[in-house]
Motif scaffolding. Structure first.
Motif, PDB file in Angstrom:
ATOM      1  N   THR A 197       0.849  -1.202   0.000  1.00 40.46           N
ATOM      2  CA  THR A 197       0.000   0.000   0.000  1.00 40.46           C
ATOM      3  C   THR A 197       0.880   1.246   0.000  1.00 40.46           C
ATOM      4  N   HIS A 198       2.004   1.179   0.695  1.00 41.17           N
ATOM      5  CA  HIS A 198       2.994   2.246   0.703  1.00 41.17           C
ATOM      6  C   HIS A 198       4.259   1.698   1.357  1.00 41.17           C
ATOM      7  N   ALA A 199       5.314   2.490   1.326  1.00 42.70           N
ATOM      8  CA  ALA A 199       6.615   1.942   1.710  1.00 42.70           C
ATOM      9  C   ALA A 199       7.099   2.389   3.079  1.00 42.70           C
ATOM     10  N   GLU A 229       8.057   1.448   6.864  1.00 46.92           N
ATOM     11  CA  GLU A 229       8.687   0.221   7.364  1.00 46.92           C
ATOM     12  C   GLU A 229       7.685  -0.770   7.952  1.00 46.92           C
ATOM     13  N   ASP A 230       6.651  -0.246   8.633  1.00 43.33           N
ATOM     14  CA  ASP A 230       5.698  -1.181   9.260  1.00 43.33           C
ATOM     15  C   ASP A 230       4.875  -1.950   8.225  1.00 43.33           C
ATOM     16  N   HIS A 231       4.903  -1.484   6.970  1.00 42.75           N
ATOM     17  CA  HIS A 231       4.113  -2.154   5.917  1.00 42.75           C
ATOM     18  C   HIS A 231       4.972  -2.930   4.920  1.00 42.75           C
ATOM     19  N   CYS A 232       6.191  -2.456   4.690  1.00 45.68           N
ATOM     20  CA  CYS A 232       6.970  -3.031   3.586  1.00 45.68           C
ATOM     21  C   CYS A 232       8.201  -3.806   4.044  1.00 45.68           C
ATOM     22  N   GLY A 257      -4.694   0.572   3.340  1.00 46.89           N
ATOM     23  CA  GLY A 257      -3.418   0.904   3.985  1.00 46.89           C
ATOM     24  C   GLY A 257      -3.619   2.000   5.024  1.00 46.89           C
ATOM     25  N   ASP A 258      -2.684   2.940   5.083  1.00 42.79           N
ATOM     26  CA  ASP A 258      -2.783   3.996   6.099  1.00 42.79           C
ATOM     27  C   ASP A 258      -3.582   5.198   5.613  1.00 42.79           C
ATOM     28  N   CYS A 259      -4.247   5.074   4.460  1.00 43.53           N
ATOM     29  CA  CYS A 259      -5.081   6.174   3.971  1.00 43.53           C
ATOM     30  C   CYS A 259      -6.293   6.339   4.882  1.00 43.53           C
ATOM     31  N   GLY A 298      -4.802  -0.034   7.531  1.00 42.34           N
ATOM     32  CA  GLY A 298      -3.476  -0.554   7.835  1.00 42.34           C
ATOM     33  C   GLY A 298      -3.254  -0.835   9.312  1.00 42.34           C
ATOM     34  N   HIS A 299      -4.084  -0.225  10.159  1.00 43.67           N
ATOM     35  CA  HIS A 299      -4.003  -0.465  11.598  1.00 43.67           C
ATOM     36  C   HIS A 299      -5.424  -0.416  12.155  1.00 43.67           C
ATOM     37  N   GLY A 300      -5.689  -1.194  13.169  1.00 44.05           N
ATOM     38  CA  GLY A 300      -6.986  -1.121  13.854  1.00 44.05           C
ATOM     39  C   GLY A 300      -8.084  -1.899  13.140  1.00 44.05           C
TER      40      GLY A 300
HETATM   41 ZN   LIG Z   1       1.286   2.190   9.110  1.00 50.38          ZN
END
Ligand SMILES: [Zn+2]
Ligand SMILES: [Zn+2]
Length: 317
Positions: free
Chosen positions: A63-65, A67-70, A182-184, A230-232
């Motif tokens: 979804t994006h780069a 660190e917690d995602h990629c 993701g985090d959007c 991305g969270h929750g």
């Molecule tokens: Zn995140």
């Protein structure tokens, strides 16, 4: 389409990250979690519970780069042999360590961040890079806006939803209007439009908040019934969240404009006033949030800006 959320631990303040297994051919994972031993173990366990192994994965979509995602993308790719990694081209700046570039230093100087703080931020981000392997551009497939990612039972449409980062993408399953965002979009917190160079012209600043507001409206136009963040927790009422975000942005806009004094202020000073005592990563996020709102207020003609050397000083209009 079987979407299996897997929650993975992270060493970061934000807490666990959600990654999503699309459990049909080609077996796909959306985001991977950071590079830690605990995360790898949790990922293996999550895949196993759904009946899969890391080696079954054919596609890794980011979804994006951050660190917690990629972070695990490279090692999952290597273990899964022929798996391909997909990421939007505008995430390049993030893939190659955010604050090492001169452009980033220039952005922080423009925002009035003191030199010793710039060094601290750099050290913190270098530390964070330990949680992600770098992937060279030529080892990634570009995610293109509106492209359809085909699966056995249908497709996921790529929606480029910049704001949190320039290359953030969401994925829409039109059949049931489900979005993986993701985090959007996050259930409990308003995502930070992170200070970034403009991928098309790194000497400029990416208009992250203005872009983010467009992205949120674009998702709204899809009338999502279910949004996986991305969270929750999963979001079942995007409309409510959309209005909540907008109220939060309006309040923050008013706060930021109120902090712009006749004597002039820098984004750093506004960030410090909004988040006194912020430490660690929050010192960067504070200035990032301030810049995002000052940029928007300036672009809408609500405040003025002038340069003092390399630093922007905001004044009332
Ligand atoms: Zn995140
Ligand atoms: Zn992020």
């Amino acid at each position: 389409m079987r979407v299996v959320p897997i929650s993975l631990p992270t060493p970061f303040y934000i807490g666990p990250v959600n990654v999503y297994l699309i459990a049909e051919d080609p077996i796909t994972i959306i985001d991977t979690g950071p590079k830690t031993k605990a995360t790898v173990e949790a990922l293996r366990a999550g895949l196993r519970a759904a009946g899969f192994l890391v080696s079954d994965i054919r596609r890794i979509i980011l979804t994006h780069a951050h660190e917690d995602h990629c972070g695990l993308a490279k090692s999952v790719r290597d273990e899964a042999k022929n798996a391909e990694v997909f990421v939007h081209d505008w995430e390049t700046g993030h893939r190659h360590s955010r604050l090492q570039h001169d452009e980033h230093r220039a952005l922080l100087e423009r925002a009035g961040v003191p030199e010793k703080e710039i060094l601290l931020m750099r050290r913190m981000y270098e530390g964070m890079r330990e949680y992600a392997d770098t992937l060279p551009d030529d080892e990634c497939v570009s995610l293109k806006d509106e492209a359809e990612l085909e699966f056995e039972s249908g497709s996921l449409r790529v929606l480029h939803t910049p704001g949190h980062t320039p290359g953030s993408c969401s994925f829409l399953r039109e059949a049931d209007r489900t979005v993986i965002a993701g985090d959007c979009v996050l259930k409990r917190i308003t995502p930070n439009p992170v200070l970034s160079p403009d991928p098309l012209d790194p000497s400029r600043r990416f208009p992250s908040l203005a872009e983010y507001l467009v992205s949120l409206a674009r998702l709204r136009a899809c009338s999502p019934t279910l949004v996986y963040g991305g969270h929750g927790d999963v979001i079942r009422d995007y409309e409510e969240l959309f209005h909540r975000y907008f109220r939060a942005f309006q309040e923050r806009q008013a706060q930021v404009i109120g902090l712009v004094k006749k004597t002039g202020v820098t984004a750093w000073q506004v960030g410090q006033a909004m988040f006194p005592g912020a430490d660690d990563v929050h010192r960067f996020l504070a200035v990032s949030e301030a810049v995002a709102h000052l940029d928007l207020a300036h672009s809408e003609g609500k405040i003025g800006v002038e340069f003092a050397g390399h630093t922007e000083v905001y004044k009332p209009k």
